[in-house]
Design a protein around this motif. Sequence first.
Motif, mmCIF file in Angstrom:
data_model
loop_
_atom_site.group_PDB
_atom_site.id
_atom_site.type_symbol
_atom_site.label_atom_id
_atom_site.label_comp_id
_atom_site.label_asym_id
_atom_site.label_seq_id
_atom_site.Cartn_x
_atom_site.Cartn_y
_atom_site.Cartn_z
ATOM 1 N N LEU A 7 15.463 94.220 38.493
ATOM 2 C CA LEU A 7 14.207 94.268 39.209
ATOM 3 C C LEU A 7 14.426 94.639 40.651
ATOM 4 O O LEU A 7 13.713 95.459 41.222
ATOM 5 N N ALA A 8 15.450 94.027 41.250
ATOM 6 C CA ALA A 8 15.716 94.289 42.655
ATOM 7 C C ALA A 8 16.074 95.728 42.899
ATOM 8 O O ALA A 8 15.681 96.332 43.886
ATOM 9 N N ALA A 9 16.865 96.267 42.007
ATOM 10 C CA ALA A 9 17.437 97.570 42.255
ATOM 11 C C ALA A 9 16.646 98.714 41.665
ATOM 12 O O ALA A 9 17.039 99.857 41.783
ATOM 13 N N ALA A 10 15.557 98.439 41.009
ATOM 14 C CA ALA A 10 14.741 99.528 40.490
ATOM 15 C C ALA A 10 14.246 100.355 41.660
ATOM 16 O O ALA A 10 14.206 99.909 42.793
ATOM 17 N N ASP A 11 13.858 101.593 41.375
ATOM 18 C CA ASP A 11 13.403 102.463 42.450
ATOM 19 C C ASP A 11 12.267 101.816 43.203
ATOM 20 O O ASP A 11 11.482 101.059 42.648
ATOM 21 N N PRO A 12 12.147 102.086 44.496
ATOM 22 C CA PRO A 12 11.126 101.465 45.315
ATOM 23 C C PRO A 12 9.752 101.589 44.689
ATOM 24 O O PRO A 12 9.407 102.617 44.104
ATOM 25 N N SER A 13 8.961 100.530 44.837
ATOM 26 C CA SER A 13 7.625 100.515 44.260
ATOM 27 C C SER A 13 6.767 101.579 44.917
ATOM 28 O O SER A 13 6.913 101.864 46.112
ATOM 29 N N PRO A 14 5.848 102.192 44.152
ATOM 30 C CA PRO A 14 4.962 103.184 44.731
ATOM 31 C C PRO A 14 4.176 102.583 45.872
ATOM 32 O O PRO A 14 3.705 101.454 45.795
ATOM 33 N N ALA A 15 4.041 103.329 46.924
ATOM 34 C CA ALA A 15 3.341 102.832 48.103
ATOM 35 C C ALA A 15 1.877 103.208 48.039
ATOM 36 O O ALA A 15 1.500 104.282 47.569
ATOM 37 N N PHE A 111 24.289 98.749 43.257
ATOM 38 C CA PHE A 111 23.346 99.692 42.658
ATOM 39 C C PHE A 111 22.739 100.602 43.718
ATOM 40 O O PHE A 111 22.662 101.822 43.542
ATOM 41 N N GLU A 112 22.285 99.997 44.809
ATOM 42 C CA GLU A 112 21.681 100.802 45.871
ATOM 43 C C GLU A 112 22.682 101.801 46.442
ATOM 44 O O GLU A 112 22.346 102.957 46.720
ATOM 45 N N HIS A 113 23.929 101.352 46.620
ATOM 46 C CA HIS A 113 24.967 102.228 47.167
ATOM 47 C C HIS A 113 25.274 103.365 46.198
ATOM 48 O O HIS A 113 25.320 104.543 46.599
ATOM 49 N N TYR A 114 25.469 103.039 44.924
ATOM 50 C CA TYR A 114 25.799 104.063 43.931
ATOM 51 C C TYR A 114 24.636 105.029 43.727
ATOM 52 O O TYR A 114 24.847 106.231 43.532
ATOM 53 N N LYS A 115 23.422 104.514 43.764
ATOM 54 C CA LYS A 115 22.258 105.371 43.563
ATOM 55 C C LYS A 115 22.160 106.422 44.674
ATOM 56 O O LYS A 115 21.921 107.605 44.410
ATOM 57 N N THR A 116 22.385 105.969 45.897
ATOM 58 C CA THR A 116 22.369 106.899 47.028
ATOM 59 C C THR A 116 23.515 107.899 46.933
ATOM 60 O O THR A 116 23.337 109.101 47.173
ATOM 61 N N SER A 125 19.300 113.203 40.159
ATOM 62 C CA SER A 125 18.148 112.373 40.498
ATOM 63 C C SER A 125 17.348 112.079 39.235
ATOM 64 O O SER A 125 17.809 112.336 38.118
ATOM 65 N N GLY A 126 16.134 111.578 39.410
ATOM 66 C CA GLY A 126 15.309 111.226 38.261
ATOM 67 C C GLY A 126 15.804 109.952 37.598
ATOM 68 O O GLY A 126 16.390 109.084 38.238
ATOM 69 N N HIS A 127 15.580 109.837 36.291
ATOM 70 C CA HIS A 127 15.963 108.624 35.576
ATOM 71 C C HIS A 127 17.468 108.549 35.329
ATOM 72 O O HIS A 127 18.019 107.461 35.187
ATOM 73 N N VAL A 128 18.135 109.695 35.282
ATOM 74 C CA VAL A 128 19.562 109.717 34.975
ATOM 75 C C VAL A 128 20.382 108.990 36.025
ATOM 76 O O VAL A 128 21.323 108.254 35.718
ATOM 77 N N HIS A 129 20.035 109.166 37.303
ATOM 78 C CA HIS A 129 20.819 108.517 38.360
ATOM 79 C C HIS A 129 20.668 107.003 38.311
ATOM 80 O O HIS A 129 21.565 106.267 38.686
ATOM 81 N N ARG A 130 19.538 106.526 37.796
ATOM 82 C CA ARG A 130 19.352 105.082 37.634
ATOM 83 C C ARG A 130 20.264 104.542 36.533
ATOM 84 O O ARG A 130 20.844 103.455 36.656
#
Length: 329
Positions: A7-15, A111-116, A125-130
């Motif tokens: 939950l924490a590391a999921a992509d940022p919530s839509p603003a 997760f945040e570090h690897y995702k970046t 990018s997209g779902h694959v990087h997650r």
Amino acid sequence: MAAAAALAAADPSPAMPQAAGAGGPTARRDFYWLRSFLAGGIAGCCAKTTVAPLDRVKVLLQAHNHHYKHLGVFSALRAVPRKEGYLGLYKGNGAMMIRIFPYGAIQFMAFEHYKTLITTKLGVSGHVHRLMAGSMAGMTAVICTYPLDMVRVRLAFQVKGEHTYTGIIHAFKTIYAKEGGFLGFYRGLMPTILGMAPYAGVSFFTFGTLKSVGLSHAPTLLGRPSSDNPNVLVLKTHINLLCGGVAGAIAQTISYPFDVTRRRMQLGTVLPEFEKCLTMRETMKYVYGHHGIRKGLYRGLSLNYIRCIPSQAVAFTTYELMKQFFHLN
């Protein structure tokens, strides 16, 4: 334990549209890593304590403890209190709390570090990087906290009146002295890593995808404004539960045989068939040959499905509250 971190590391919530005079991106950034650490740790501890009795029974069933090997999940849940008292259901939970707090924090930050890193360096990018970042973060967290998990499993496997270890410190000292020093704490690491890669990756991928699709297509129905930042949408509590449950069930089904193998290797000399289960291949072969697929490699899976809903509910709900309490949105 992956629930809170997922939950924490999921992509940022839509603003939501930015309101006039709203705080800039630098607002609430002080000590962000520490607040993230606390939020993930608290959520993980609450979730694991809630399902600790089920975790204890899972260890006993997976490793075929001779006191309970003839029982099913619910029968074992009734038998443990009769033999060891109700606190017997929480045996090994102290070691789990010591482990789960840093585990959640490491997995989230990794997760945040690897995702970046994957997005900027590899252009993925997209779902694959997650999926990729989740797998790498899960493996990183496992390697860092594995000795604590080893000790927890040893304590959870003990039955009243047959104690090999008197506590966490004694277990550490005994394993170090009798099982090859520092390397003794990493028995079963390989099946753990092989199981964690798909588990964490699929968990992050499934939950993140469901979250982003849901908030994009039905923001009013599925989402609500965050209490610490009205410009950010978060999932409603019951939707978090549903998405987390689906993600956990799929990920667990894929990785479960590795989990069974890991538990048996971690127990090591505690089991009578210890010499036949020295490597991952030998252990899987032994379990399959003696117990088959359903009663061997997937023994206790029904318990994991039963654990999934309450564990995910507590982890996701607590983490959402902690995110807002610590102003992480």
